[in-house]
Design a protein around this motif. Structure first.
Motif, PDB file in Angstrom:
ATOM      1  N   GLN A   9     -77.881  16.077 -37.014  1.00  0.00           N
ATOM      2  CA  GLN A   9     -76.557  16.493 -37.431  1.00  0.00           C
ATOM      3  C   GLN A   9     -75.553  15.354 -37.548  1.00  0.00           C
ATOM      4  O   GLN A   9     -74.466  15.543 -38.088  1.00  0.00           O
ATOM      5  CB  GLN A   9     -76.020  17.549 -36.465  1.00  0.00           C
ATOM      6  N   SER A 152     -76.423  12.538 -41.173  1.00  0.00           N
ATOM      7  CA  SER A 152     -77.767  12.855 -40.695  1.00  0.00           C
ATOM      8  C   SER A 152     -78.570  11.571 -40.519  1.00  0.00           C
ATOM      9  O   SER A 152     -79.278  11.134 -41.439  1.00  0.00           O
ATOM     10  CB  SER A 152     -78.488  13.783 -41.673  1.00  0.00           C
ATOM     11  N   SER A 189     -83.171  18.733 -46.832  1.00  0.00           N
ATOM     12  CA  SER A 189     -83.452  20.167 -46.723  1.00  0.00           C
ATOM     13  C   SER A 189     -84.420  20.491 -45.585  1.00  0.00           C
ATOM     14  O   SER A 189     -84.453  21.622 -45.100  1.00  0.00           O
ATOM     15  CB  SER A 189     -84.016  20.692 -48.046  1.00  0.00           C
ATOM     16  N   VAL A 190     -85.191  19.496 -45.153  1.00  0.00           N
ATOM     17  CA  VAL A 190     -86.115  19.708 -44.036  1.00  0.00           C
ATOM     18  C   VAL A 190     -85.349  19.870 -42.724  1.00  0.00           C
ATOM     19  O   VAL A 190     -85.742  20.633 -41.847  1.00  0.00           O
ATOM     20  CB  VAL A 190     -87.106  18.528 -43.923  1.00  0.00           C
ATOM     21  N   PHE A 191     -84.214  19.180 -42.615  1.00  0.00           N
ATOM     22  CA  PHE A 191     -83.471  19.147 -41.354  1.00  0.00           C
ATOM     23  C   PHE A 191     -82.174  19.957 -41.373  1.00  0.00           C
ATOM     24  O   PHE A 191     -81.745  20.449 -40.329  1.00  0.00           O
ATOM     25  CB  PHE A 191     -83.141  17.693 -40.990  1.00  0.00           C
ATOM     26  N   VAL A 192     -81.542  20.074 -42.517  1.00  0.00           N
ATOM     27  CA  VAL A 192     -80.249  20.754 -42.620  1.00  0.00           C
ATOM     28  C   VAL A 192     -80.356  21.915 -43.599  1.00  0.00           C
ATOM     29  O   VAL A 192     -80.774  21.724 -44.743  1.00  0.00           O
ATOM     30  CB  VAL A 192     -79.146  19.771 -43.083  1.00  0.00           C
ATOM     31  N   LYS A 193     -79.971  23.107 -43.159  1.00  0.00           N
ATOM     32  CA  LYS A 193     -80.168  24.309 -43.963  1.00  0.00           C
ATOM     33  C   LYS A 193     -78.871  24.862 -44.566  1.00  0.00           C
ATOM     34  O   LYS A 193     -78.901  25.874 -45.260  1.00  0.00           O
ATOM     35  CB  LYS A 193     -80.817  25.410 -43.111  1.00  0.00           C
ATOM     36  N   PHE A 194     -77.724  24.221 -44.321  1.00  0.00           N
ATOM     37  CA  PHE A 194     -76.457  24.718 -44.845  1.00  0.00           C
ATOM     38  C   PHE A 194     -76.367  24.490 -46.346  1.00  0.00           C
ATOM     39  O   PHE A 194     -76.831  23.480 -46.869  1.00  0.00           O
ATOM     40  CB  PHE A 194     -75.287  24.040 -44.135  1.00  0.00           C
ATOM     41  N   ILE A 195     -75.708  25.406 -47.048  1.00  0.00           N
ATOM     42  CA  ILE A 195     -75.674  25.370 -48.512  1.00  0.00           C
ATOM     43  C   ILE A 195     -74.819  24.230 -49.059  1.00  0.00           C
ATOM     44  O   ILE A 195     -75.206  23.563 -50.021  1.00  0.00           O
ATOM     45  CB  ILE A 195     -75.190  26.729 -49.090  1.00  0.00           C
ATOM     46  N   THR A 198     -76.519  20.855 -48.946  1.00  0.00           N
ATOM     47  CA  THR A 198     -77.614  20.848 -49.920  1.00  0.00           C
ATOM     48  C   THR A 198     -77.093  20.610 -51.332  1.00  0.00           C
ATOM     49  O   THR A 198     -77.630  19.779 -52.081  1.00  0.00           O
ATOM     50  CB  THR A 198     -78.385  22.188 -49.878  1.00  0.00           C
ATOM     51  N   SER A 201     -75.794  17.043 -51.682  1.00  0.00           N
ATOM     52  CA  SER A 201     -76.879  16.060 -51.666  1.00  0.00           C
ATOM     53  C   SER A 201     -77.515  15.954 -53.051  1.00  0.00           C
ATOM     54  O   SER A 201     -77.876  14.868 -53.499  1.00  0.00           O
ATOM     55  CB  SER A 201     -77.935  16.440 -50.622  1.00  0.00           C
TER      56      SER A 201
END
Length: 236
Positions: A9, A152, A189-195, A198, A201
């Protein structure tokens, strides 16, 4: 914060001043939310527009780096044209402004709710299209890298490993940069799932790749410049 959360994070993790003030994301009035995100666009863009390469080339060498080498106002061209001192000063300046922008976004709107990512992206926009220098700047690689490091660290270290392997093997900085940009959204996307992270990025990856269009063309044509790790400083 545990070390696992720190790696995923980032060290700027938080809800942000606005979210905390209202007790939660859903409690923030839309107009306040809009103003918060607007601040994360305008202020970082202006910070990003302070182009280190142009300033260093004018202060130290009384020239405009955009008139030399590849014409790009970034660290790699500074290194090629003026040497290590100029390249490192440019790196430091770009890193500091990226850090300032991401800290601002994190303080205002947090990381989880996208403030740091929005701020980092628009700092890159400012670096690429600086309002203070007729909208002609660099390609945003260093600013992007510091944004990723702050938000991250684990993603940053994975990408920097990819960059080091590719650049070290081929001596094409542009190839390493484009490859990392391409993989950034997938690794994140493997570590952070917030829209919001994403989405930004993907936008950041597209911007960096598009800004390297001429480099990509030269790579395919076999005409891209390789970086030398033994270049002497330019005496001026």
């Amino acid at each position: 914060m545990t070390w696992q959360k720190f790696l995923v994070q980032g060290f700027l993790w938080g809800k942000g001043f606005i979210i905390d003030s209202f007790g939660g994301f859903s409690e923030v009035p839309r107009v306040v939310m809009l103003l918060g995100y607007l601040a994360c666009i305008i202020v970082p863009y202006l910070i990003g527009s302070i182009n280190s390469a142009i300033i260093v080339s004018k202060l130290l060498y009384h020239e405009d780096i955009r008139q030399h080498g590849s014409g790009n106002a970034g660290m790699t061209n500074m290194f090629r044209v003026y040497g290590k001192k100029a390249g490192l000063l440019t790196l430091l300046g770009d890193a500091l402004k990226a850090l300032a922008a991401v800290v601002f976004g994190s303080v205002v709107m947090g990381v989880a709710f996208g403030g740091a990512y929005v701020a980092g992206f628009f700092c890159v926009i400012g670096h690429v299209f600086p309002i203070f220098f007729k909208f002609k700047g660099g390609k945003g690689v260093i600013v992007s890298a510091i944004t990723i490091l702050c938000t991250s660290p684990i993603v940053f270290f994975i990408l920097i490993l990819i960059f080091a392997l590719i650049t070290g093997a081929t001596r094409y900085v542009s190839l390493g940069s484009v490859t990392c940009a391409f993989f950034y959204p997938m690794v994140l996307s493997v570590f952070v799932k917030f829209i919001v992270p994403t989405v930004f990025s993907i936008l950041l990856a597209v911007l960096v790749i598009v800004m390297h269009k001429s480099n990509i063309e030269r790579l395919f044509a076999g005409k891209e410049n390789k970086i030398s790790f033994h270049r002497k400083d330019k005496d001026k």
